[in-house]
Motif scaffolding. Structure first.
Motif, short mmCIF file in Angstrom:
data_model
loop_
_atom_site.label_atom_id
_atom_site.label_comp_id
_atom_site.label_asym_id
_atom_site.label_seq_id
_atom_site.Cartn_x
_atom_site.Cartn_y
_atom_site.Cartn_z
N ALA A 65 0.82 -1.22 0.00
CA ALA A 65 0.00 0.00 0.00
C ALA A 65 0.85 1.26 0.00
O ALA A 65 0.33 2.36 -0.12
N GLY A 66 2.18 1.11 0.16
CA GLY A 66 3.06 2.26 0.02
C GLY A 66 3.04 3.24 1.18
O GLY A 66 3.46 4.38 1.02
N TRP A 115 -4.52 -1.53 -3.19
CA TRP A 115 -3.36 -1.10 -2.39
C TRP A 115 -2.24 -0.64 -3.29
O TRP A 115 -1.66 0.43 -3.12
N MET A 116 -1.94 -1.48 -4.29
CA MET A 116 -0.79 -1.15 -5.16
C MET A 116 -1.09 0.08 -6.01
O MET A 116 -0.19 0.87 -6.30
N ALA A 117 -2.36 0.23 -6.38
CA ALA A 117 -2.74 1.41 -7.17
C ALA A 117 -2.49 2.67 -6.36
O ALA A 117 -1.95 3.65 -6.86
N VAL A 118 -2.88 2.63 -5.09
CA VAL A 118 -2.66 3.79 -4.22
C VAL A 118 -1.17 4.05 -4.05
O VAL A 118 -0.71 5.19 -4.03
N MET A 127 -9.24 6.72 1.24
CA MET A 127 -9.31 6.58 2.69
C MET A 127 -9.54 5.13 3.07
O MET A 127 -8.83 4.57 3.90
N ARG A 128 -10.52 4.53 2.44
CA ARG A 128 -10.85 3.16 2.80
C ARG A 128 -9.68 2.23 2.52
O ARG A 128 -9.34 1.36 3.32
N THR A 129 -9.05 2.43 1.37
CA THR A 129 -7.96 1.55 0.98
C THR A 129 -6.78 1.66 1.94
O THR A 129 -6.22 0.66 2.38
N LYS A 130 -6.43 2.89 2.27
CA LYS A 130 -5.28 3.07 3.18
C LYS A 130 -5.59 2.52 4.56
O LYS A 130 -4.76 1.85 5.17
#
Lengths: 260, 358
Positions: free
Chosen positions: B73-74, B208-211, B226-229
């Protein structure tokens, strides 16, 4: 051409956008009809990309109104626009560099996938079926864009022209009703441009996708677009069919300069 | 055996989307699991279990947790040890305060507690990125350790926050030998690693990877940042929390808050950097490297000094150990910034063409 240009689906009214004291867009109005190819042109810094960013909600204009499919809004919201079927590509390729072509395209369909992360973790039943069903759809896009040979390659390793094509693929994977293309042919050679033109025309023709396009290659713009809007210094200076725009003295002045 | 996929044709997308699409890999992983579950318990001694295998597995799990957050997720985090502490103390509290609490449920609840705390400390990630976020997670590191020392309730009123955990017992079977604890840890880690792999190869992982790779584009295709992070923070902290619970219950037996210091967080961060950021396998390789190298140097350096006839003092040995350790980390980062997992991948790609590279 079989396609029929339909009603106005996106109407931008008196849009103004500024960043601090810098006015990016001033009082711009234009509309987009269903199934048409609408080009936005103008010299560098004219506000073309800002215009696209306003349409899909990355920027929020200070003034003006946007009517999308009958819905009046002050500004747009990225998530809502993606859900409403607007997809886009970026001027500087904005692919997910660490992911494979396939994963980039699959990511483009994320809104259509409903399983929760717990179902994903178990990889069982619905999550697996969903993944496979969407893989099938993505393969259709891969097939359409003729990128079968690179589907497992990380996009960071691909040459520029192919990356542009993959980015178009990611947008198409979402099965959008409207596609915003920000300089899809920038930096390409003639053959790559021809390919890209063919893809854009095919998308428009086969799927009826409405296309809003920013492009600098005037030959391309005049050939493929139905209507053209011209911006200069954040103002609209021309709007109409390619031939009208070409002969508009203000447009000529903006591009070639005028004698004073 | 020649490693290549020639002749293995995929006729369905299901077959193409397996975790290990190449048959030799599937055989390899099955063999590895068979060895880990059947052969190792039969042949390894207590030293191996207690000093090498159990900590290796537990740290792999923690590294896996951090890798989900940082690698996939970076979001850079320096709070992994704190989330481990939350897991350890939560599992302890569930265990001693609730009569007849099944231990596995305690572990899961410990993970969930850590996930909750992780979400809380993940909130700054919505506004800040990179090094600034790392500093914000540093707050988790200090705050949580301080809490565990400050509030005696959290350690069941023991002095200075030290907790001594009860024996692990499942359905009447007591895990009191190193061997049985190893098998328990191995099973949990194997299952969680599989779940993590499934997550990262599905929409969750792609989000995750997109973010991580391009957050504006991710937003434009409809991914909610927000949700993804926060999900990444939650899942990552869950893994760290379970690792912390295992650390207390299956490895050390008694832990104190200061055991989960910033040093430990850094150690876990080094594991994923050396092992491979954004790779499940890398978490395991990194944990092995960071844990085993000091042990190896411990054994190798005195042997070397004997060989050369130079009498190294024990202080010299420990100094050299640190220097070699640091030098090797730098060497790896320069030679292969993507970590051991990438070396492994390159090796496999070479092997596919071997012996005819053209």
């Amino acid at each position: 051409m079989a396609r029929q240009i339909g009603e106005v689906i996106l109407d931008l009214r008196n849009i103004s956008l500024s960043f601090g004291g810098v006015k990016a867009l001033t009082d711009i109005s234009f509309d987009v009809r269903e199934h048409e190819i609408r080009a936005i042109i103008g010299p560098n810094g004219a506000g073309k990309s800002s215009m696209l960013n306003v349409i899909n909600g990355v920027y929020h204009p200070q003034q003006g109104e946007i009517v999308f499919r009958g819905e009046h809004r002050k500004d747009m919201d990225t998530h809502a626009m993606a859900a409403a079927g607007i997809a886009r590509t970026f001027q500087n390729i904005a692919l997910f560099k660490g992911m494979s072509v396939l994963d980039n395209l699959m990511a483009g369909r994320n809104l259509k996938m409903k399983c929760s992360f717990l179902q994903h973790a178990l990889w069982w039943g619905p999550a697996r079926r969903e993944e496979l069903a969407h893989r099938r759809k993505v393969e259709e896009v891969i097939d359409f864009l003729e990128i079968e040979h690179i589907r497992k390659t990380p996009v960071g390793r691909l040459p520029y022209g192919l990356q542009k094509r993959v980015e178009l693929g990611r947008a198409l994977a979402a099965e959008p009703s409207m596609l915003l293309l920000d300089e899809p042919m920038a930096g390409m050679n003639v053959e790559e441009k021809q390919d890209m033109c063919r893809f854009i025309l095919d998308v428009n023709d086969q799927f009826g996708t409405t296309i809003v396009l920013i492009e600098h290659d005037m030959g391309v713009v005049m050939d493929i677009s139905d209507r053209v809007v011209v911006l200069d210094y954040g103002r609209k200076i021309g709007d109409g069919a390619p031939d009208d725009v070409k002969n508009n003295p203000e447009v000529i002045a903006a591009y070639l300069g005028t004698q004073h | 055996m020649i490693y290549r996929e020639t002749g293995q044709f995929k006729t369905s997308y299901a077959a193409d989307q397996q975790i290990f699409p190449i048959r030799q890999d599937r055989i390899g992983i099955l063999l590895l699991l068979a060895v880990a579950f059947l052969v190792v318990p039969a042949v390894a001694g207590n030293y191996w279990f207690n000093a090498i295998l159990i900590p290796f597995l537990i740290f792999s799990l923690a590294a896996l947790g951090l890798n989900i957050l940082t690698g996939y997720a970076g979001q850079l985090s320096l709070g992994s040890a704190a989330f481990m502490a939350v897991g350890a103390y939560a599992a302890y509290n569930f265990q001693v305060r609730i009569e007849g609490m099944p231990i596995l449920l305690s572990f899961i609840l410990a993970g969930l507690t850590a996930a909750g705390v992780g979400i809380l400390f993940g909130l700054p990630s919505l506004r800040i990125k990179g090094f600034y976020l790392a500093v914000a997670t540093l707050a988790a590191q200090f705050f949580i350790v301080w809490c565990l020392t400050k509030f005696p309730y959290l350690s069941n009123n023991s002095s200075s926050g030290v907790i001594s955990v009860p024996n692990v017992e499942i359905l009447g079977f007591t895990f009191d030998t190193p061997q049985s604890r190893y098998l328990l840890v191995l099973s949990i880690v194997a299952v969680l690693a599989l779940l993590a792999k499934n997550m990262v190869r599905s929409t969750t992982g792609r989000a995750w990877m997109a973010v991580r790779d391009m957050d504006v584009a991710a937003e434009v295709i409809g991914i909610r940042l927000m949700r993804t992070k926060l999900l990444a923070f939650a899942v990552s902290s869950f893994y760290c929390g379970v690792a912390g619970a295992l650390y207390a219950f299956c490895y050390l037996g008694s832990v104190e808050p200061d055991g989960f210091s910033l040093d430990l967080s850094f150690k876990i961060l080094f594991m994923i950097i050396v092992g491979g950021v954004g790779s499940i396998l890398g978490s395991f390789l990194g944990a092995a490297f960071i844990l085993l190298l000091p042990i190896f140097l411990d054994i190798a350096l005195p042997a070397l000094s004997d060989l050369l006839g130079l009498p190294f003092g024990s202080a010299t040995v420990s100094h050299i150990q640190l220097m070699v350790f640091g030098a090797l980390i730098m060497f790896f980062l320069i030679v292969e910034p993507h970590g051991l997992a990438r070396l492994w991948q390159i090796g496999k790609e070479k092997l596919r063409l071997w012996p005819f590279p053209h």
